[in-house]
Design a protein around this motif. Structure first.
Motif, PDB file in Angstrom:
ATOM      1  N   ALA A 142      23.798  39.178  61.711  1.00  0.00           N
ATOM      2  CA  ALA A 142      25.204  38.789  61.613  1.00  0.00           C
ATOM      3  C   ALA A 142      25.238  37.273  61.486  1.00  0.00           C
ATOM      4  O   ALA A 142      24.715  36.556  62.343  1.00  0.00           O
ATOM      5  N   VAL A 143      25.820  36.787  60.399  1.00  0.00           N
ATOM      6  CA  VAL A 143      25.919  35.343  60.181  1.00  0.00           C
ATOM      7  C   VAL A 143      27.352  34.957  60.557  1.00  0.00           C
ATOM      8  O   VAL A 143      28.296  35.204  59.804  1.00  0.00           O
ATOM      9  N   ALA A 144      27.502  34.378  61.763  1.00  0.00           N
ATOM     10  CA  ALA A 144      28.840  34.130  62.288  1.00  0.00           C
ATOM     11  C   ALA A 144      29.283  32.682  62.074  1.00  0.00           C
ATOM     12  O   ALA A 144      30.462  32.352  62.182  1.00  0.00           O
ATOM     13  N   GLY A 145      28.334  31.799  61.785  1.00  0.00           N
ATOM     14  CA  GLY A 145      28.645  30.381  61.556  1.00  0.00           C
ATOM     15  C   GLY A 145      27.333  29.642  61.384  1.00  0.00           C
ATOM     16  O   GLY A 145      26.269  30.231  61.607  1.00  0.00           O
TER      17      GLY A 145
ATOM     18  N   GLY B  47      23.496  49.119  61.003  1.00  0.00           N
ATOM     19  CA  GLY B  47      23.637  47.661  61.170  1.00  0.00           C
ATOM     20  C   GLY B  47      25.073  47.216  60.920  1.00  0.00           C
ATOM     21  O   GLY B  47      25.630  46.412  61.676  1.00  0.00           O
ATOM     22  N   LEU B  48      25.690  47.763  59.888  1.00  0.00           N
ATOM     23  CA  LEU B  48      27.070  47.373  59.566  1.00  0.00           C
ATOM     24  C   LEU B  48      28.049  47.835  60.644  1.00  0.00           C
ATOM     25  O   LEU B  48      29.032  47.164  60.952  1.00  0.00           O
ATOM     26  N   LYS B  49      27.737  49.019  61.247  1.00  0.00           N
ATOM     27  CA  LYS B  49      28.596  49.495  62.343  1.00  0.00           C
ATOM     28  C   LYS B  49      28.469  48.555  63.554  1.00  0.00           C
ATOM     29  O   LYS B  49      29.461  48.169  64.171  1.00  0.00           O
ATOM     30  N   LEU B  50      27.220  48.197  63.886  1.00  0.00           N
ATOM     31  CA  LEU B  50      27.002  47.267  65.007  1.00  0.00           C
ATOM     32  C   LEU B  50      27.720  45.944  64.738  1.00  0.00           C
ATOM     33  O   LEU B  50      28.292  45.330  65.634  1.00  0.00           O
ATOM     34  N   PHE B  51      27.666  45.514  63.485  1.00  0.00           N
ATOM     35  CA  PHE B  51      28.339  44.268  63.091  1.00  0.00           C
ATOM     36  C   PHE B  51      29.834  44.364  63.382  1.00  0.00           C
ATOM     37  O   PHE B  51      30.423  43.505  64.035  1.00  0.00           O
ATOM     38  N   GLU B  52      30.426  45.462  62.890  1.00  0.00           N
ATOM     39  CA  GLU B  52      31.879  45.620  63.015  1.00  0.00           C
ATOM     40  C   GLU B  52      32.313  45.682  64.483  1.00  0.00           C
ATOM     41  O   GLU B  52      33.346  45.120  64.850  1.00  0.00           O
ATOM     42  N   ASP B  53      31.501  46.352  65.311  1.00  0.00           N
ATOM     43  CA  ASP B  53      31.832  46.433  66.743  1.00  0.00           C
ATOM     44  C   ASP B  53      31.942  45.041  67.366  1.00  0.00           C
ATOM     45  O   ASP B  53      32.755  44.805  68.250  1.00  0.00           O
ATOM     46  N   ARG B  54      31.095  44.120  66.924  1.00  0.00           N
ATOM     47  CA  ARG B  54      31.055  42.802  67.568  1.00  0.00           C
ATOM     48  C   ARG B  54      31.871  41.743  66.872  1.00  0.00           C
ATOM     49  O   ARG B  54      32.374  40.821  67.503  1.00  0.00           O
ATOM     50  N   PHE B  55      31.962  41.842  65.539  1.00  0.00           N
ATOM     51  CA  PHE B  55      32.572  40.734  64.784  1.00  0.00           C
ATOM     52  C   PHE B  55      33.754  41.161  63.921  1.00  0.00           C
ATOM     53  O   PHE B  55      34.331  40.334  63.215  1.00  0.00           O
ATOM     54  N   GLY B  56      34.100  42.440  63.930  1.00  0.00           N
ATOM     55  CA  GLY B  56      35.131  42.927  63.014  1.00  0.00           C
ATOM     56  C   GLY B  56      34.512  43.163  61.639  1.00  0.00           C
ATOM     57  O   GLY B  56      33.303  43.041  61.470  1.00  0.00           O
ATOM     58  N   PRO B  57      35.365  43.483  60.638  1.00  0.00           N
ATOM     59  CA  PRO B  57      34.808  43.812  59.322  1.00  0.00           C
ATOM     60  C   PRO B  57      34.085  42.611  58.696  1.00  0.00           C
ATOM     61  O   PRO B  57      34.618  41.506  58.711  1.00  0.00           O
ATOM     62  N   PRO B  58      32.887  42.834  58.149  1.00  0.00           N
ATOM     63  CA  PRO B  58      32.179  41.718  57.506  1.00  0.00           C
ATOM     64  C   PRO B  58      32.851  41.315  56.196  1.00  0.00           C
ATOM     65  O   PRO B  58      33.399  42.168  55.503  1.00  0.00           O
TER      66      PRO B  58
END
Ligand code: KG4
Ligand code: ZN
Length: 363
Positions: free
Chosen positions: A153-156, A264-275
């Motif tokens: 997840a690239v958050a910043g 991976g995309l589901k884990l992403f969405e749980d933590r960061f919302g839609p990529p």
């Protein structure tokens, strides 16, 4: 550090078997422009050994790097006094090569009194889509090359969370090893893809590693062993066997990758919302069949697939220069004692998955 003038950054890449130098511009609005991007691959030096030989790699970097830096500066048509900073990949990678690139960057920084940015090579892959299409955070990165296989997840800038990684071989490494077993030339990935095109992907029911697991990790060594066992059972191999083995191996990698990425995309969405996007990078992203599978995964997750052009997916200097520029814009610069690092996790808090066995997997 706010800046109202464009930043000009020289980037140097020497972590594996490509020597590369590039100058990139980053505008005050965050827009990127590549002024030069020169890559010299060492494939020929390593081909007869069937893989990268670290000592040969380091020596080859020494031989050509100064010349490549000069050429990149000349092509960009700027002089050293105009540089806003110089960036080098300080790891992870083969330590001899990393030392060559980082030392050169330090010398340039010192002589020309310009900031040094010691860049994590994985971070450079992760930030590349912001150079090519100004992608906003957060987005999900699938990085698959000869040394790395990760979902991040690239958050910043400087804010990465590793969602999945391989517990053994890297994906490109698995392609290379299967190619070697079948006596296909190095590097094996493109050869396996080409050979698979004429083969039957259903002839061998190879295992689909990690399928259905709740985590987003990969495993490739069991699949590689299954291919090896099939080869010994069939030997001597006919041409048809070789194409069918490649096609069936690739089919197993595709199915496993699609499954691991949807988790991976589901884990992403749980933590960061839609990529904002699913981004693929690394040499394996050049594989057309894998691109097709990624397209399907992205569509299912209702996000866009972005794959930077092949020259920016494989190792290059522009991605290092760009990561340097992104960090510089935020005032994140390094001191002259920045250390070269063979290993350097992108996400410092990442835990090592159970079964972690292969030294390359930690890249
Ligand atoms: O990113 P890269 O150029 O270098 C690093 O490893 O960092 O990736 C090279 C890897 C090699 O393992 C190569 O076999 C694999 O990417 N690769 C491919 C393809 N093209 C390159 N694997 C599968 N299919 C391809 N078309
Ligand atoms: Zn790389």
């Amino acid at each position: 550090m706010d800046h109202d003038k464009p930043l000009l950054v020289l980037g140097i890449e020497t972590t594996c078997d490509e020597t590369a130098a590039s100058v990139v511009e980053r505008g005050p609005d965050g827009a990127g422009r590549i002024l030069s991007n020169i890559v010299r691959s060492q494939t020929e030096e390593h081909a007869r050994f069937g893989g990268v030989v670290p000592e040969i790699a380091a020596r080859a970097h020494v031989d050509v790097l100064d010349h490549l830096v000069e050429a990149a500066m000349k092509e960009a048509d700027i002089d050293y006094a105009q540089l806003s900073g110089v960036a080098a990949a300080a790891g992870p990678g083969l330590i001899g090569g990393v030392i060559v690139g980082l030392t050169t960057a330090k010398a340039i920084a010192m002589v020309h009194n310009t900031p040094l940015i010691a860049v994590n090579h994985l971070e450079a892959h992760a930030l590349t889509p912001r150079l090519t299409c100004a992608l906003a955070f957060p987005y999900c990165l699938f990085l698959a090359s000869g040394g790395h296989t990760q979902i991040v997840a690239v958050a910043g800038v400087g804010n990465y969370v590793r969602l999945g990684t391989t517990v053994d071989d890297a994906m490109g490494e698995a392609f290379d090893k299967v190619a070697k077993m079948l006596a296909l030339p190095y590097p094996g990935g493109p050869q396996v893809e080409r050979t698979a095109a004429g083969g039957d992907p259903t002839r061998f029911a190879f295992p689909r590693p990690m399928l259905g697991r709740a985590d987003a990790n990969f495993s490739l060594s069991g699949l590689k062993t299954a291919v090896r066992n099939e080869i010994s059972r069939l030997s001597p191999l006919e041409q048809k066997d070789i194409s069918d083995l490649c096609a069936s191996f690739q089919a197993a990698v595709l199915e496993s990758t699609a499954d691991r990425l949807s988790v991976g995309l589901k884990l992403f969405e749980d933590r960061f919302g839609p990529p904002r996007a699913l981004v693929a990078a690394g040499g394996v992203a050049a594989n057309q069949a894998i691109r097709g599978a990624l397209q399907a995964v992205a569509a299912k997750a209702q996000t866009t697939l972005i794959i930077p052009p092949p020259v920016l997916c494989t190792d290059n200097g522009a991605m290092i220069a760009w990561a340097g520029a992104e960090r510089l814009a935020l005032g994140m610069i390094d001191t002259m004692d920045a250390a070269p690092r063979a290993r350097w996790l992108l996400d410092a808090k990442a835990s090592v998955p159970a079964g972690f066995a292969n030294s390359r997997a930690g890249f």
